[in-house]
Design an enzyme around this catalytic site. Structure first.
Site, short mmCIF file in Angstrom:
data_model
loop_
_atom_site.label_atom_id
_atom_site.label_comp_id
_atom_site.label_asym_id
_atom_site.label_seq_id
_atom_site.Cartn_x
_atom_site.Cartn_y
_atom_site.Cartn_z
N ASP A 8 0.80 -1.36 0.06
CA ASP A 8 -0.12 0.04 -0.08
C ASP A 8 0.88 1.46 -0.03
O ASP A 8 1.60 1.54 1.02
CB ASP A 8 -0.84 0.07 1.46
CG ASP A 8 -1.54 -1.39 1.63
OD1 ASP A 8 -0.96 -2.22 1.31
OD2 ASP A 8 -2.59 -1.38 1.95
N GLU A 39 -4.12 1.85 -3.08
CA GLU A 39 -5.27 2.39 -2.60
C GLU A 39 -5.38 3.28 -1.22
O GLU A 39 -6.46 3.78 -1.05
CB GLU A 39 -6.22 1.08 -2.07
CG GLU A 39 -5.83 0.46 -0.65
CD GLU A 39 -7.01 0.30 0.41
OE1 GLU A 39 -8.07 0.14 -0.19
OE2 GLU A 39 -6.62 0.02 1.44
N ASN A 40 -3.93 3.70 -0.92
CA ASN A 40 -3.79 4.93 0.07
C ASN A 40 -3.24 6.05 -0.68
O ASN A 40 -2.55 6.66 0.33
CB ASN A 40 -3.49 4.05 1.44
CG ASN A 40 -4.00 3.36 1.98
OD1 ASN A 40 -3.82 1.99 2.01
ND2 ASN A 40 -5.28 3.52 2.79
N ASN A 68 -9.87 -2.00 0.44
CA ASN A 68 -11.29 -1.20 1.28
C ASN A 68 -11.44 0.42 0.74
O ASN A 68 -12.64 0.71 0.79
CB ASN A 68 -11.38 -1.56 2.59
CG ASN A 68 -10.00 -0.99 3.32
OD1 ASN A 68 -8.86 -1.27 2.85
ND2 ASN A 68 -10.10 -0.38 4.23
N HIS A 69 -10.44 0.92 0.57
CA HIS A 69 -10.36 2.35 0.36
C HIS A 69 -10.68 2.72 -1.44
O HIS A 69 -10.39 3.83 -1.69
CB HIS A 69 -9.35 3.38 0.76
CG HIS A 69 -9.34 3.19 2.40
ND1 HIS A 69 -10.19 3.86 2.98
CD2 HIS A 69 -8.54 2.68 3.21
CE1 HIS A 69 -10.14 3.83 4.44
NE2 HIS A 69 -8.91 3.09 4.31
N HIS A 153 -6.05 -8.43 0.21
CA HIS A 153 -6.21 -7.27 1.15
C HIS A 153 -6.95 -7.44 2.48
O HIS A 153 -8.23 -7.52 2.57
CB HIS A 153 -6.73 -6.09 0.37
CG HIS A 153 -6.56 -4.84 0.85
ND1 HIS A 153 -5.38 -4.17 0.84
CD2 HIS A 153 -7.41 -3.99 1.51
CE1 HIS A 153 -5.47 -2.89 1.40
NE2 HIS A 153 -6.51 -2.97 1.93
N HIS A 178 -2.75 -4.10 3.35
CA HIS A 178 -3.64 -3.55 4.10
C HIS A 178 -3.11 -3.31 5.79
O HIS A 178 -3.55 -2.40 6.08
CB HIS A 178 -5.01 -4.28 4.29
CG HIS A 178 -6.14 -3.69 5.22
ND1 HIS A 178 -6.55 -2.23 4.78
CD2 HIS A 178 -6.56 -3.91 6.42
CE1 HIS A 178 -7.26 -2.08 5.81
NE2 HIS A 178 -7.33 -2.67 6.80
N HIS A 180 -0.30 -2.35 6.64
CA HIS A 180 0.68 -1.35 6.41
C HIS A 180 2.26 -1.96 7.49
O HIS A 180 2.79 -0.86 7.45
CB HIS A 180 0.26 0.00 7.01
CG HIS A 180 -0.48 0.32 5.84
ND1 HIS A 180 -0.98 1.70 5.82
CD2 HIS A 180 -1.54 -0.14 5.20
CE1 HIS A 180 -2.08 1.97 5.04
NE2 HIS A 180 -2.38 0.85 4.54
FE FE2 Z 1 -6.78 -1.10 3.08
#
Ligand code: FE2
Length: 267
Positions: A8, A39-40, A68-69, A153, A178, A180
């Site tokens: 991520d 995604e981040n 999810n983001h 994820h 996810h 991190h």
């Molecule tokens: Fe995530």
């Protein structure tokens, strides 16, 4: 076939590190194909924008995965159907835009990339084991693609390890995203699939999972705080490099990849 997977990317610091280092890394480690979870990567630390997608491809990424983001920057909902190299989790609720799986090419070989999302402590999505079962009934290594990389994820280690073993023998690499935080458990499973529970983030580790340290602490302490925002110091790029066997599509080797920034580096 050498495949680099990066976890991520968080905020501007993560994007800067990709821009500055990715081409160099691809060249130095003779990487044939690169997947980045993006995604981040938006400046706010949630979601991804069209401009960032384009910049990652310019920097050398071949495919971008998410989680999810994925819809946190609304513009991406309209853009994702125009860009096959940007994936969202395969098991999102039905009728979601975009795709969770694609087959891409490098050196005349077909590389399948599958993006899945966990069910435990995550946003509601279809059962990931049911979705995986369905996928494995429909697609097969060496018939539909030469290599298969799975970005799972998810929040919890047991679900990730179970999915890794569920794909064992049918994928080149299963790697988590996810949390991190990179895990120190990269290995080749019994039937030849390389595995790492979490790739870790590409972000500033002098933080709380990439978000500003003081503000995050204040939120936990219920003191005056703002909405989360990313930390801004130099990012560490984290993930793994897997070498796939050209005949079997399974893994010959996996090495954890930790480059630059705050963390102890390793490759
Ligand atoms: Fe995530």
């Amino acid at each position: 076939m050498k495949i680099l997977f990066l976890g991520d990317v968080v905020g501007n610091s993560g994007c800067e590190a990709i821009k500055k280092n990715l081409a160099k890394i691809i060249n130095k480690y003779s990487v044939d194909f690169t997947i980045v979870n993006g995604e981040n990567s938006a400046p706010s630390g949630v979601g991804i924008t069209e401009e960032i997608v384009k910049n990652f491809f310019l920097a050398g990424a071949n495919v971008i995965t998410s989680g999810n983001h994925v819809w946190d920057q609304k513009e991406i909902m309209n853009f994702i159907d125009q860009e096959q190299r940007l994936l969202r989790p395969e098991n999102l609720i039905s009728n979601s835009p975009g795709k969770g799986f694609g087959v891409f090419s490098s050196k005349n070989k077909k590389i399948g990339v599958l993006n899945l999302m966990g069910n435990i402590f995550m946003k509601k999505c279809d059962d990931v084991f049911e979705a995986s079962k369905k996928f494995l009934e429909e697609y097969r290594l060496k018939r539909d693609y030469d290599f298969l990389i799975v970005d799972f994820h998810g929040e919890i280690t047991s679900e990730k390890m179970a999915i890794g073993n569920y794909f064992d023998g049918n994928a080149t690499l299963v790697i988590g995203t996810h949390t991190h935080v990179p895990t120190n458990d990269s290995r080749i499973l019994r039937k030849g699939t390389a595995y790492q529970t979490d790739a870790g983030m590409c972000g500033d580790y002098d933080s709380v999972i990439g978000m500003n340290l003081e503000n995050s602490l204040n939120r936990f302490l219920k003191k005056d705080s703002k909405k989360h925002f990313p930390a801004t110091n130099e990012a560490t790029l984290c993930g793994a490099i897997v070498e796939g066997n050209l005949n079997t599509g399974l893994a010959i080797d996996i090495k954890t990849f930790i480059y630059g920034g705050e963390l102890n580096n390793s490759i």
